[in-house]
Design an enzyme around this catalytic site. Structure first.
Site, PDB file in Angstrom:
ATOM      1  N   HIS A 163      -1.098 -29.197  -0.386  1.00 31.50           N
ATOM      2  CA  HIS A 163      -0.350 -30.264  -0.812  1.00 31.50           C
ATOM      3  C   HIS A 163       1.151 -29.862  -0.425  1.00 31.50           C
ATOM      4  CE1 HIS A 163      -4.090 -31.899  -2.923  1.00 31.50           C
ATOM      5  NE2 HIS A 163      -3.966 -32.402  -1.932  1.00 31.50           N
TER       6      HIS A 163
ATOM      7  N   HIS B 176     -12.054 -37.537   3.330  1.00 28.50           N
ATOM      8  CA  HIS B 176     -11.107 -37.603   2.619  1.00 28.50           C
ATOM      9  C   HIS B 176     -11.585 -37.759   0.975  1.00 28.50           C
ATOM     10  CE1 HIS B 176      -6.804 -37.101   1.864  1.00 28.50           C
ATOM     11  NE2 HIS B 176      -6.809 -37.930   0.934  1.00 28.50           N
TER      12      HIS B 176
ATOM     13  N   TYR C 216      -5.279 -34.990  -9.832  1.00 28.23           N
ATOM     14  CA  TYR C 216      -6.846 -34.535  -9.797  1.00 28.23           C
ATOM     15  C   TYR C 216      -7.288 -34.023 -11.107  1.00 28.23           C
ATOM     16  CZ  TYR C 216      -6.639 -35.617  -4.703  1.00 28.23           C
ATOM     17  OH  TYR C 216      -6.438 -36.029  -3.440  1.00 28.23           O
TER      18      TYR C 216
ATOM     19  N   LYS D   1      -1.736 -29.617   9.280  1.00 26.25           N
ATOM     20  CA  LYS D   1      -0.697 -30.304   9.805  1.00 26.25           C
ATOM     21  C   LYS D   1       0.694 -29.495  10.051  1.00 26.25           C
ATOM     22  CE  LYS D   1      -0.120 -33.117   6.026  1.00 26.25           C
ATOM     23  NZ  LYS D   1       0.357 -33.916   5.008  1.00 26.25           N
TER      24      LYS D   1
ATOM     25  N   ARG E 182      -9.457 -31.103   5.648  1.00 20.83           N
ATOM     26  CA  ARG E 182      -9.163 -32.436   6.211  1.00 20.83           C
ATOM     27  C   ARG E 182     -10.138 -32.362   7.462  1.00 20.83           C
ATOM     28  NH1 ARG E 182      -3.772 -30.107   5.465  1.00 20.83           N
ATOM     29  NH2 ARG E 182      -2.877 -31.481   3.723  1.00 20.83           N
TER      30      ARG E 182
ATOM     31  N   ARG F  29     -12.413 -34.486  -0.123  1.00 18.86           N
ATOM     32  CA  ARG F  29     -11.233 -33.511  -0.209  1.00 18.86           C
ATOM     33  C   ARG F  29     -11.029 -33.875  -1.732  1.00 18.86           C
ATOM     34  NH1 ARG F  29      -7.050 -30.932   2.095  1.00 18.86           N
ATOM     35  NH2 ARG F  29      -4.855 -31.585   1.379  1.00 18.86           N
TER      36      ARG F  29
END
Length: 379
Positions: A340, A314, A349, A238, A214, A317
């Site tokens: 994730h 992003h 993806y 995060k 990120r 990413r």
């Protein structure tokens, strides 16, 4: 006056400073909200990440300001003057009107101009979530007579389609890295800047497409984040989660090349920036905007489009995730690497991987009269 950090945690000073900056923002918002929400503020401190706490508080202040501006259930002149008795009069219908009608499209007078704001369903869903946590807590805390959240209208979120995910193709990644290596496609003005930052820019792009970091994770990297003898580096995810990542030979090479041959030496830097990995030409930690602009520049060249249509970090990413799955890594490996929360995010993806399977099966036909196992018959 700069603030000195007395840091006894394992986190580097820049991470501590960043988080405390967000906490200061939260406390400023709390001071503008009614005092009867104090118990809720304490609840948020211990239950969510500081960034989530800030987002919830911003949404709640926005709602309280709406109550004041519309004179709905309150005669208060500012949000902090709203009383608990006035808050008890709010119904689920009021919340539905606020989210579904007002928040969907509203005007604000800013700098002597009228600005139109529109929110999509994802933004509306976040506002609903913020208010839900508040009203649920206040009911559990015996401040409200009933839980009105059961009457909040549902908000349908469109499922992201795999084809809608923007990412670079593998040949475009190669072209992007060629541009940062050789300056291909840059304007004369951009080349002047590139000559001073090409090793830094290359290291940034390689880290993005290798690890799917990120933007905030990459920006906060320090030299001390890397232990090359052990082959690992530390990032902060995060919710303040500290994670060790293995470093491969390619990434180690570009980072050391940048540190040894281009990055300013520590005796040229102030205390605040001497450990920062990626520096601007002003010898300061790079800003999120400067990193974003850098990525848009190089990706736009790779895609043959204008600078304004280049991709954000992003999208790199997403590029990393798609490339890993196409190479053969499982979605669970990719989920773990990219952090994730839900594997369904990672599954988005895998669309290209599914398409490649379809091509294999299509060309692997046991009943084709001219071939067996995809090999032309000679008899």
């Amino acid at each position: 006056m700069s603030t000195k950090i007395h840091n006894k945690s394992s986190k580097p000073d820049n991470i501590v400073a960043r988080d405390n900056g967000i906490i200061d923002e939260c406390e400023a918002i709390e001071s503008a909200l009614p005092k009867f929400m104090r118990d809720y503020f304490i609840f948020l401190k211990g239950s969510v990440a500081v960034t989530t706490r800030r987002a919830y508080l911003q949404d709640i202040l926005f709602f309280c300001n709406y109550l004041v501006e519309t004179d709905l259930y309150t005669n208060a002149e500012k949000a902090s003057d709203i009383t608990i008795d006035e808050f008890k009069e709010i119904t689920s219908r009021d919340i539905n009107l606020f989210i579904g009608d007002y928040c969907n499209r509203y005007y604000k007078n800013i700098n002597d101009g009228r600005v139109l704001f529109e929110n999509n369903n994802r933004s509306l869903s976040r506002k609903k979530s913020s208010l839900s946590t508040l009203f649920k807590f206040m009911f559990r805390n015996e401040q409200l007579p009933s839980d009105i959240t059961g009457g909040f209208n549902p908000i349908k979120l469109q499922k992201t389609q795999p084809d809608a995910i923007k990412r670079l193709e593998i040949d475009e990644v190669a072209m992007m890295l060629d541009t940062v290596q050789n300056g291909t496609g840059l304007t004369d003005k951009e080349k002047d800047y590139w000559l001073k930052t090409r090793l830094r820019d290359k290291a940034i792009l390689v880290l993005f497409v290798t690890y799917g970091l990120r933007l905030s994770e990459l920006r906060e990297l320090n030299i001390s984040s890397f232990n090359f003898s052990r082959g690992v580096f530390v990032i902060y995810r995060k919710r303040g989660k500290e994670v060790q990542m293995p470093i491969n030979d390619a990434c180690e090479k570009v980072i050391l090349d940048y540190i040894e041959n281009e990055r300013a030496k520590n005796d040229e830097l102030d205390n605040e920036n001497e450990d920062a990995l990626f520096l601007s030409l002003q010898k300061k930690r790079m800003t999120t905007r400067s990193i974003r602009d850098l990525v848009k520049k190089y990706t736009s060249i790779a895609m043959g489009t204008s600078r304004s249509h280049g991709y954000s970090p992003h999208k790199l990413r997403a590029t990393a995730a798609t490339s890993m799955i196409e190479t053969g890594f499982s979605i669970y490996d990719v989920q773990n690497l990219l952090d994730h929360d839900n594997v369904t995010t990672t599954q988005l993806y895998s669309a290209h991987r599914k398409n490649s399977k379809r091509e294999i099966v299509k060309n692997f036909d046991w009943l084709d009269e001219d071939s067996v196992l995809g090999v032309k018959r000679n008899d």
